[in-house]
Enzyme design. Sequence first.
Site, mmCIF file in Angstrom:
data_model
loop_
_atom_site.group_PDB
_atom_site.id
_atom_site.type_symbol
_atom_site.label_atom_id
_atom_site.label_comp_id
_atom_site.label_asym_id
_atom_site.label_seq_id
_atom_site.Cartn_x
_atom_site.Cartn_y
_atom_site.Cartn_z
ATOM 1 N N SER A 10 19.854 -17.349 18.973
ATOM 2 C CA SER A 10 20.993 -16.918 20.077
ATOM 3 C C SER A 10 22.316 -17.308 19.467
ATOM 4 C CB SER A 10 20.537 -17.661 21.305
ATOM 5 O OG SER A 10 21.600 -17.296 22.286
ATOM 6 N N SER A 250 20.316 -30.297 20.408
ATOM 7 C CA SER A 250 20.999 -29.263 21.034
ATOM 8 C C SER A 250 22.337 -28.764 20.431
ATOM 9 C CB SER A 250 21.215 -29.932 22.536
ATOM 10 O OG SER A 250 22.282 -29.205 23.012
ATOM 11 N N LYS A 251 22.594 -27.530 20.446
ATOM 12 C CA LYS A 251 23.708 -27.285 19.797
ATOM 13 C C LYS A 251 25.251 -27.854 20.935
ATOM 14 C CE LYS A 251 22.328 -22.666 18.324
ATOM 15 N NZ LYS A 251 22.313 -20.997 18.904
ATOM 16 N N ARG A 252 24.713 -27.914 22.044
ATOM 17 C CA ARG A 252 25.761 -28.321 23.038
ATOM 18 C C ARG A 252 26.181 -29.631 22.608
ATOM 19 N NH1 ARG A 252 23.842 -27.735 29.024
ATOM 20 N NH2 ARG A 252 23.963 -25.420 28.211
ATOM 21 N N GLY A 254 26.020 -31.320 19.949
ATOM 22 C CA GLY A 254 26.895 -31.461 18.534
ATOM 23 C C GLY A 254 25.638 -32.028 17.521
#
Length: 313
Positions: A10, A250-252, A254
């Site tokens: 995604s 998590s990408k969120r 960082g």
Amino acid sequence: MHTVGRFAPSPSGRMHLGNLLCSLLAWLSAKRENGRVVLRIEDLDAARCPRAFAGLLEADLSWLGLIWDEGGSTGGRNGPYYQSERGGIYETYYKKLEKKGLTYPCFCSRSQLHAASAPHREDGTPVYPGTCRSLGPERQAVLAQKRPPAMRLAVPDWTVEFADGHLGRYCERLATDCGDFVLRRGDGVFAYQLAVVVDDALMGVTQVVRGADLLQSTPRQLCLYRLLGLPEPRFYHLPLLLAPDGRRLSKRDGDVSLEQLQTRWSAPEIVGKLAFLAGQLDRPEPAMPAELAPVFSWEKVPTTDILLPAGLF
């Protein structure tokens, strides 16, 4: 049967180490059997997934030596390979379920579902209690004037059991363990569960490798495969890669992305470290995917979450 695996990222940001580990194992598992790999871009929510990020994902995979055989910007006979371009295909399969009388409108808000006293799954997701399943046409019309409904699948009272290729047997009773689930959101976007089933079937995917956080979604997807008469792939769920402090990457948040890793390590060094974490190497030494594929083994992959050693990256 010829093995076809897939990457299905995604593109909401650069891939972190957990995404990279999953991509590596998906590639190795297919190539160990001289199979093909499809790259599908899961950008159902186009606003969160700009096409520029999809290009970066392709560049990242290529740099690591994880070359796909069809899909993405490469194209192929089973395209389009961007979910944002496949809405008409999903509509066709949604209509098949609708004609069977298996769909109904749901007007519940997310806050209402989370506030309900109904059971919740281990990840905190509420098991839908069927609130809107028995609404009559008149009541549906009144509620539709206030908010566009999501469309849910009226799940059959089935117990779905399957043998995961890595984690073993898993079983759920759909009615009580997951409840009726969303097929299309109120804004018209088709839900992941329907899209991924249709895509994997039409793209000829025979092997799905993904994180254990998606294990609980598999019975819902198997339900859809069976209701739609589509061929089912074999599933392999790998343990999650956790940060040194024990939280999920998590990408969120960082967490370390390939963009950051590339400033310190070469592609063989990164692949070798990931292969070490997955039990494929005795030590974190440089290696490329093509070298690892012939000796890849699921038996060496841990079955419990992997804690990222401090200082490894």
